[in-house]
Scaffold this active site. Structure first.
Site, PDB file in Angstrom:
ATOM      1  N   PRO A   2       0.834  -1.207   0.000  1.00 34.87           N
ATOM      2  CA  PRO A   2       0.000   0.000   0.000  1.00 34.87           C
ATOM      3  C   PRO A   2       0.867   1.256   0.000  1.00 34.87           C
ATOM      4  O   PRO A   2       1.860   1.337   0.733  1.00 34.87           O
ATOM      5  CB  PRO A   2      -0.789  -0.124   1.311  1.00 34.87           C
ATOM      6  CG  PRO A   2      -0.810  -1.579   1.611  1.00 34.87           C
ATOM      7  CD  PRO A   2       0.513  -2.108   1.114  1.00 34.87           C
ATOM      8  N   GLU A   3       0.517   2.212  -0.839  1.00 40.35           N
ATOM      9  CA  GLU A   3       1.293   3.444  -0.918  1.00 40.35           C
ATOM     10  C   GLU A   3       0.696   4.487   0.028  1.00 40.35           C
ATOM     11  O   GLU A   3      -0.283   4.245   0.725  1.00 40.35           O
ATOM     12  CB  GLU A   3       1.367   3.908  -2.365  1.00 40.35           C
ATOM     13  CG  GLU A   3       1.964   2.805  -3.253  1.00 40.35           C
ATOM     14  CD  GLU A   3       2.476   3.265  -4.601  1.00 40.35           C
ATOM     15  OE1 GLU A   3       2.879   4.432  -4.727  1.00 40.35           O
ATOM     16  OE2 GLU A   3       2.487   2.434  -5.538  1.00 40.35           O
ATOM     17  N   LYS A  52       4.476   5.859   4.650  1.00 42.17           N
ATOM     18  CA  LYS A  52       3.860   4.541   4.820  1.00 42.17           C
ATOM     19  C   LYS A  52       3.766   4.128   6.282  1.00 42.17           C
ATOM     20  O   LYS A  52       3.451   2.979   6.589  1.00 42.17           O
ATOM     21  CB  LYS A  52       4.645   3.501   4.021  1.00 42.17           C
ATOM     22  CG  LYS A  52       4.662   3.796   2.525  1.00 42.17           C
ATOM     23  CD  LYS A  52       5.478   2.767   1.758  1.00 42.17           C
ATOM     24  CE  LYS A  52       5.533   3.108   0.270  1.00 42.17           C
ATOM     25  NZ  LYS A  52       6.307   2.107  -0.503  1.00 42.17           N
ATOM     26  N   ARG A 151      13.758  10.275  10.341  1.00 40.55           N
ATOM     27  CA  ARG A 151      14.536   9.503   9.367  1.00 40.55           C
ATOM     28  C   ARG A 151      13.892   9.511   7.986  1.00 40.55           C
ATOM     29  O   ARG A 151      14.497   9.053   7.010  1.00 40.55           O
ATOM     30  CB  ARG A 151      14.689   8.057   9.839  1.00 40.55           C
ATOM     31  CG  ARG A 151      15.526   7.898  11.097  1.00 40.55           C
ATOM     32  CD  ARG A 151      15.912   6.448  11.322  1.00 40.55           C
ATOM     33  NE  ARG A 151      14.758   5.607  11.614  1.00 40.55           N
ATOM     34  CZ  ARG A 151      14.317   5.332  12.836  1.00 40.55           C
ATOM     35  NH1 ARG A 151      14.942   5.855  13.886  1.00 40.55           N
ATOM     36  NH2 ARG A 151      13.281   4.537  13.024  1.00 40.55           N
ATOM     37  N   ASN A 192       5.726   1.757  -5.942  1.00 35.57           N
ATOM     38  CA  ASN A 192       6.036   1.385  -7.314  1.00 35.57           C
ATOM     39  C   ASN A 192       5.090   1.994  -8.344  1.00 35.57           C
ATOM     40  O   ASN A 192       5.493   2.355  -9.449  1.00 35.57           O
ATOM     41  CB  ASN A 192       6.028  -0.139  -7.446  1.00 35.57           C
ATOM     42  CG  ASN A 192       6.910  -0.625  -8.571  1.00 35.57           C
ATOM     43  OD1 ASN A 192       7.854   0.053  -8.951  1.00 35.57           O
ATOM     44  ND2 ASN A 192       6.603  -1.787  -9.110  1.00 35.57           N
ATOM     45  N   ARG A 284      12.389  -4.113  -7.724  1.00 30.26           N
ATOM     46  CA  ARG A 284      10.977  -3.928  -8.057  1.00 30.26           C
ATOM     47  C   ARG A 284      10.854  -3.773  -9.570  1.00 30.26           C
ATOM     48  O   ARG A 284      11.768  -3.295 -10.241  1.00 30.26           O
ATOM     49  CB  ARG A 284      10.389  -2.679  -7.361  1.00 30.26           C
ATOM     50  CG  ARG A 284      10.455  -2.703  -5.845  1.00 30.26           C
ATOM     51  CD  ARG A 284       9.594  -3.778  -5.226  1.00 30.26           C
ATOM     52  NE  ARG A 284       8.190  -3.578  -5.520  1.00 30.26           N
ATOM     53  CZ  ARG A 284       7.393  -2.758  -4.826  1.00 30.26           C
ATOM     54  NH1 ARG A 284       7.880  -2.048  -3.821  1.00 30.26           N
ATOM     55  NH2 ARG A 284       6.115  -2.663  -5.132  1.00 30.26           N
TER      56      ARG A 284
END
Length: 295
Positions: A2-3, A52, A151, A192, A284
């Site tokens: 999931p983006e 995410k 981060r 992706n 990917r």
């Protein structure tokens, strides 16, 4: 995986369904029993997403940090006051779309028996949520949450995020932009699908080095990603094509018309007719048009 738009939808749904309610927190699977015990019986104060990462804040100053990863997903349900999506996360059978609740307004008898390996179950008086298969699921403090966010790169769905910060992070790297857009330290939330689609829309080669991307091109990437992801939050799925580039005028947009290059290897480019290419980049699958993205 999931983006970012799906994680922001999760945060909105948790705020809508559970904020201000005291929750029973358990781990039917057992793997999160100790963490569930620290949160059980406390009030959910807020839900917040960055990229995410999902953070559920409780009234004891602790947070449940969740990263769905490739396989994580939430199922939801409740009484007639619950009007959210019934499932958000991965895997999907069709596209990147969450199904609206079809609750019939009947009597609410509580959550159903757990199905499968439910890592965390959260239950309020009016609804429930089950989490399965996350990459990360832990209880952390406020300072630990701040360290996680520090981060990460800027999130296009955060109003306070800075496109200039993204541009600076991107343009000081000597790696291909196709890799950098997936680097969560450069840009938080892009996966992706958005990677492939925004590079096509901006006519940028995935192999262009970050340090060779002009400031105006970086600004175009940021603006386009921000707009596409905000649409993803609203629609519950990723749609990147403009109406004039679709094969059908049908609404809602058919799955086969939703993207320009993603999973379209060998099919003609929607704008120039060149067969869409596919290869691997950063472990990917990468999709692009060799003609439209030759610079």
């Amino acid at each position: 995986m999931p983006e970012g738009h799906s994680i922001h939808r999760l945060a909105r749904q948790f705020t809508s369904v559970f904020a201000g309610h005291r929750l029973a927190v358990s781990s039917p699977q057992g793997r999160f029993a100790a963490g569930a015990e620290r949160l059980d019986g406390h009030v959910l104060v807020d839900a917040w997403a960055h990229g995410k990462q999902l953070f559920l804040g409780f009234d004891n100053d602790l947070y449940l940090r969740i990263h769905l990863g490739l396989y994580g997903a939430f199922d939801f349900g409740g009484d007639s006051t619950f009007m959210g999506a019934s499932s958000i996360g991965a895997p999907r059978k069709v596209g990147e779309r969450e199904v609206a609740s079809d609750d019939d307004g009947g009597a609410y008898a509580g959550p159903p028996p757990p199905k499968g390996a439910v890592r965390v179950r959260l239950v309020s008086e009016h609804g429930w949520a089950d989490l399965r298969g996350p990459t990360a699921c832990e209880v952390i403090t406020g300072s630990e949450r701040a360290a996680v966010v520090a981060r990460l790169g800027p999130d296009p769905l955060q109003d306070r995020s800075d496109g200039g910060d993204f541009a600076a992070r991107l343009r000081r790297r000597a790696s291909p932009v196709g890799l950098l857009l997936m680097n969560q330290e450069i840009l938080a939330g892009v996966g992706n699908v958005y990677r492939a689609e925004v590079l096509f829309r901006q006519r940028l080669s995935p192999w262009r080095l970050g340090k060779d991307v002009r400031e105006d091109e970086a600004a175009g990437l940021w603006a386009d990603i921000s707009a596409l992801m905000r649409n993803g939050v609203a629609e519950g799925r990723i749609i990147t094509t403009d109406p004039e580039d679709r094969d059908s005028p049908a609404e809602p947009v058919p799955v086969e018309d939703a993207h320009y290059v993603y999973k379209r290897t060998g099919l003609p480019c929607r704008r120039c007719g060149t067969p869409v290419a596919g290869t691997d980049m950063g472990a990917r699958k990468l999709y692009w048009c060799p003609s439209c993205q030759d610079r």
